[in-house]
Design an enzyme around this catalytic site. Structure first.
Site, PDB file in Angstrom:
ATOM      1  N   PHE A 223     -13.714  -7.829  -4.268  1.00 31.71           N
ATOM      2  CA  PHE A 223     -13.132  -7.613  -5.663  1.00 31.71           C
ATOM      3  C   PHE A 223     -11.626  -8.546  -5.178  1.00 31.71           C
ATOM      4  O   PHE A 223     -10.954  -7.829  -4.424  1.00 31.71           O
ATOM      5  CB  PHE A 223     -12.763  -6.051  -5.643  1.00 31.71           C
TER       6      PHE A 223
ATOM      7  N   ASP B 155      -8.023 -11.734   1.494  1.00 31.55           N
ATOM      8  CA  ASP B 155      -7.430 -11.113   0.557  1.00 31.55           C
ATOM      9  C   ASP B 155      -7.605 -10.123   1.635  1.00 31.55           C
ATOM     10  O   ASP B 155      -7.859  -8.979   1.370  1.00 31.55           O
ATOM     11  CB  ASP B 155      -8.128 -11.083  -0.872  1.00 31.55           C
TER      12      ASP B 155
ATOM     13  N   LYS C 217      -0.881  -4.022  -1.812  1.00 30.52           N
ATOM     14  CA  LYS C 217      -0.938  -2.529  -2.260  1.00 30.52           C
ATOM     15  C   LYS C 217       0.436  -1.818  -1.684  1.00 30.52           C
ATOM     16  O   LYS C 217       0.881  -0.862  -1.693  1.00 30.52           O
ATOM     17  CB  LYS C 217      -1.958  -1.840  -2.263  1.00 30.52           C
TER      18      LYS C 217
HETATM   19  C1  PLP Z   1      -6.577  -3.592  -5.590  1.00 34.63           C
HETATM   20  C2  PLP Z   1      -6.764  -4.717  -4.928  1.00 34.63           C
HETATM   21  C3  PLP Z   1      -6.558  -6.473  -5.423  1.00 34.63           C
HETATM   22  C4  PLP Z   1      -6.213  -6.037  -7.022  1.00 34.63           C
HETATM   23  O1  PLP Z   1      -4.666  -5.400  -6.536  1.00 34.63           O
HETATM   24  P1  PLP Z   1      -3.689  -5.224  -8.463  1.00 34.63           P
HETATM   25  O2  PLP Z   1      -2.185  -4.781  -7.416  1.00 34.63           O
HETATM   26  O3  PLP Z   1      -4.368  -4.543  -8.840  1.00 34.63           O
HETATM   27  O4  PLP Z   1      -3.604  -6.347  -9.513  1.00 34.63           O
HETATM   28  C5  PLP Z   1      -7.112  -7.240  -5.462  1.00 34.63           C
HETATM   29  N1  PLP Z   1      -7.814  -7.466  -4.240  1.00 34.63           N
HETATM   30  C6  PLP Z   1      -8.077  -6.739  -3.419  1.00 34.63           C
HETATM   31  C7  PLP Z   1      -8.854  -6.745  -1.889  1.00 34.63           C
HETATM   32  C8  PLP Z   1      -7.877  -5.319  -3.868  1.00 34.63           C
HETATM   33  O5  PLP Z   1      -7.384  -3.741  -2.912  1.00 34.63           O
END
Ligand code: PLP
Length: 382
Positions: free
Chosen positions: A125, A209, A238
């Site tokens: 994700f 990421d 986050k």
């Molecule tokens: C939450 C998340 C995203 C996306 O972040 P948003 O602030 O919702 O756009 C991307 N990569 C990872 C691993 C995430 O946990």
């Protein structure tokens, strides 16, 4: 509200520390922290003070100008990522925006048009905007929006699949050190170090990421430290500002030379308010030794879950305070609903997985209450 979200679980009104209250005055122990966002819990005095001061000093000026909190945060991020003097920081407002920047970075590593492929993982994700969604490896959330961006290939997270996929036409390999939205799923032994070797060998960027795993969540500033590697770029979001929207892409070494003037930008990104909040959070994580706390409390929570000896629990995954509980049957929604009813917020990341990501400030009292409430939830879901 647009119909893109599920109906709200309840209506929350205020928070303090590791607790939130709904509009009827019911109290919940918050072991999700806004999906690994509220690093310092709710209403932490360090954030309140920093934001209060900054909001009356300077909130926004556009990226025609720099501001002291912005440069302070950039310096901090270069230090805590280990990118150092050769590092560069691009700010965004959300995780997806950091990944859009990462996607553009990958495109710039094109070797005169010879490198067009980007390797990502199935079930990964990376966000929901079109570039980030192109990297995301979950069919259900991709399908309605195809065609997505060209060049992205999703492989299984195995060393063999990676070795087979990589060659000199690959611009970047992109993955989460632990797959968060997939239910906190660890990558196989040796995958991360092999990915570093192979990308270096073939001139591809290794882009991590760490939007969910970063900023102390797994017990170190970044999860990659635990594998003894450095990426070419890391995406952060986050937990960085305790709930204010801000993200960053930090580049290392040669990768810092790819973005040139005019390549990317954002009106709100890196504004003094959000960066002041992030500085407060990062400085509190250091002064209150919250990396150590995340490591120790994470172990304690794992022990608690195991010691409940529930027939519903198959395994416990993740690192530090990013914890996935694999269930023996697809009843995660039932468990999280029972938890909510009992006054505990946890997350059904998918049918078979519970995700737990409490604030990094979590302590003895909260752990004792978690043990009691989670036992009730498991019992009720049986
Ligand atoms: C939450 C998340 C995203 C996306 O972040 P948003 O602030 O919702 O756009 C991307 N990569 C990872 C691993 C995430 O946990």
């Amino acid at each position: 509200m647009m119909g893109s979200y599920a109906p709200p679980l309840t209506m929350l009104e205020r928070g303090e520390g590791c607790y939130v209250w709904d509009v009827d005055g019911k109290r919940y122990l918050d072991f999700l922290a806004g999906i690994a966002v509220n690093s310092l819990g709710h209403g932490h005095p360090a954030i309140v003070a920093a934001v209060t001061k900054q909001v009356s000093t300077l909130v926004h000026v556009s990226n025609y100008f720099a501001t002291p909190p912005q440069l302070e945060l950039a310096e901090r991020l270069k230090r805590i990522t280990g990118a150092g003097d050769a590092g560069r920081v691009y700010f965004g407002n959300s995780g997806a925006e950091a990944m859009e920047a990462a996607f553009k970075l990958a495109r710039l590593n094109n070797d005169g048009g010879r490198r067009t492929r980007i390797i990502a993982l199935t079930n990964a994700f990376h966000g929901r905007t079109m570039g980030a969604l192109s990297l995301t490896g979950k069919a259900a959330i991709r399908a309605p929006f195809e065609p997505l961006l060209a060049g992205v290939e999703h492989i299984e997270a195995t060393v063999e699949a990676l070795e087979k996929a990589i060659d000199d036409t690959v611009a970047a390999v992109v993955f989460e050190p632990i797959k968060g939205e997939a239910g906190v799923v660890d990558l196989p032994e040796g995958f991360i170090t092999r990915a570093r070797e192979l990308t270096s060998e073939h001139g591809a960027l290794l882009i991590l990421d760490e939007i969910q795993t970063g900023v102390g969540r797994t017990g170190t500033w970044f999860a990659f430290e635990q594998f003894g590697i450095q990426p070419d770029a890391v995406a952060i979001a986050k937990g960085i500002a305790g709930g204010l929207p801000i993200s960053a892409l930090v580049t290392f070494g040669e990768a810092s030379k790819l973005f040139q003037r005019g390549h990317h930008g954002s009106t709100f990104a890196g504004n003094p308010l959000a960066t002041a909040a992030a500085n407060a959070v990062l400085s509190e994580i250091e002064s209150a030794s919250l990396l150590d706390n995340a490591k120790a409390r994470g172990e304690q929570i794992r022990d608690i879950v195991r010691s409940l000896n529930s027939p519903l629990v198959a395994e416990v995954r993740g690192r530090g305070l990013l914890i996935g509980i694999g269930l023996t049957s697809p009843i995660a929604a039932k468990v999280s609903a029972a938890a909510l009813e009992a006054g505990l917020i946890i997350n059904a990341a998918n049918e078979n997985s519970i995700r737990i990501a409490p604030p990094l400030v979590v302590g003895d009292d909260e752990l004792a209450e978690f043990a009691r409430l989670f036992a009730i939830a498991l019992e009720a879901a049986q």
